[in-house]
Design an enzyme around this catalytic site. Structure first.
Site, mmCIF file in Angstrom:
data_model
loop_
_atom_site.group_PDB
_atom_site.id
_atom_site.type_symbol
_atom_site.label_atom_id
_atom_site.label_comp_id
_atom_site.label_asym_id
_atom_site.label_seq_id
_atom_site.Cartn_x
_atom_site.Cartn_y
_atom_site.Cartn_z
ATOM 1 C CG ASP A 1 -4.618 17.922 -12.241
ATOM 2 O OD1 ASP A 1 -4.664 17.205 -11.220
ATOM 3 O OD2 ASP A 1 -4.358 17.471 -13.377
ATOM 4 C CB SER A 2 -6.975 17.495 -6.814
ATOM 5 O OG SER A 2 -5.946 18.156 -6.103
ATOM 6 C CG ASP B 1 -0.709 18.264 -10.958
ATOM 7 O OD1 ASP B 1 0.273 17.513 -11.123
ATOM 8 O OD2 ASP B 1 -1.729 17.916 -10.341
ATOM 9 C CE LYS C 1 1.099 15.413 -9.031
ATOM 10 N NZ LYS C 1 0.062 15.001 -10.004
ATOM 11 C CD GLU D 1 -2.514 13.091 -14.323
ATOM 12 O OE1 GLU D 1 -3.085 12.514 -15.280
ATOM 13 O OE2 GLU D 1 -3.134 13.559 -13.354
ATOM 14 C CD GLU E 1 -4.221 9.518 -8.281
ATOM 15 O OE1 GLU E 1 -3.506 10.330 -8.906
ATOM 16 O OE2 GLU E 1 -5.382 9.777 -7.907
HETATM 17 O O1 KIV Z 1 -3.838 16.931 -8.241
HETATM 18 C C1 KIV Z 1 -3.598 16.226 -7.248
HETATM 19 O O2 KIV Z 1 -4.044 16.491 -6.129
HETATM 20 C C2 KIV Z 1 -2.750 15.059 -7.444
HETATM 21 C C3 KIV Z 1 -2.616 14.113 -6.293
HETATM 22 C C4 KIV Z 1 -3.841 13.285 -6.221
HETATM 23 C C5 KIV Z 1 -1.385 13.307 -6.392
HETATM 24 O O3 KIV Z 1 -2.237 14.861 -8.491
#
Ligand code: KIV
Length: 241
Positions: free
Chosen positions: A32-33, A71, A99, A101, A166
């Site tokens: 989600d970056s 994510d 993934k 969080e 992180e």
């Molecule tokens: O979204 C992302 O890029 C991440 C990484 C920073 C681990 O979650």
């Protein structure tokens, strides 16, 4: 332990994913970056499930050997049913693993039971930025360290296949790596994790206006890229009409 470490990077598009895959990366994350790096949002909280699905499909087309991780975006893990349904949608769009969080134990159990492997994510949780206000190291106090350690063990027990750490203080990420049987993947958490992950544009210096303090770019791609564009502009402007 003599096992090779796990190398992970983000990608949000076909060409980047193809370059990463052909370079031998182990894991590609459609993270989600995306919101900050690709869509120009101030943080990750505006990224939607549809955004991740769209970019995931492009990355999937380039990926056959690397593990493809996606994510679960902001708000989609609050409710167990939504978390499972959203994870299944990401799996259908091409993700090998999702993934998630936070120490959302019930959600992780339900997603894994539905047949979707999960990588958990502890430490600095970017989806909490509107509450936390800034990106800071985690596990500095004995209480916070104990909480994170408890959560890490609970996530492993809940069925998580791996754990991203992180901005976790390095001695704590090292302890977690020793104690857990699942691999730990660090970002800004010291060298002792089982693997490392970075945002691709940070690694190659594509966004000079934003560089996390723990990143040492391997190359400065922004400079030659802008030089090529300036040369192109100059050539066009000098052509006779
Ligand atoms: O979204 C992302 O890029 C991440 C990484 C920073 C681990 O979650």
């Amino acid at each position: 332990m003599n096992q090779q470490k796990i190398a992970c990077l983000t990608a949000y598009d076909y060409p980047t994913a193809r370059l990463l895959e052909e370079s031998g990366i182990d894991v590609i994350l459609v993270g989600d970056s995306l919101g900050m790096v690709f869509l120009g949002h101030p943080d990750t909280t505006q990224v939607t499930l549809e955004n991740i699905e769209y970019h995931l499909r492009a990355v999937r087309r380039a990926t056959s050997r690397s593990i493809l991780l996606a994510d679960l975006p902001f708000g989609r893990a609050d409710d167990i049913e939504d978390a499972v349904e959203s994870s299944l949608r990401l799996q259908a769009a091409g993700a090998d693993m999702i993934k998630v969080e936070g120490a959302l134990i019930a959600q992780i159990k339900a997603i894994v039971a539905a047949g979707v492997p999960v990588m958990s994510h502890l430490g600095m949780l970017c989806q909490q930025i509107l509450i936390e206000k800034k990106y800071t190291m985690k596990g500095k106090t004995p209480q916070d360290a104990a909480r994170l350690l408890r959560e890490a063990h609970a996530l492993e027990e809940a069925g998580a296949s791996a754990l991203v750490l992180e901005l976790v203080v390095p001695h704590l990420s090292a302890q977690m790596t020793r104690e857990l049987t699942i691999p730990t993947i660090g970002i800004g958490s010291g060298p002792c994790c089982d693997g490392q992950i970075l945002v691709f544009s940070d690694l190659v210096g594509l966004q000079p206006w934003f560089r996390p303090s723990f990143v040492k770019p391997k190359v400065d791609l922004a400079t030659p890229l802008q030089a090529a564009v300036r040369e192109y502009i100059r050539e066009i402007k000098n052509e006779d009409i």
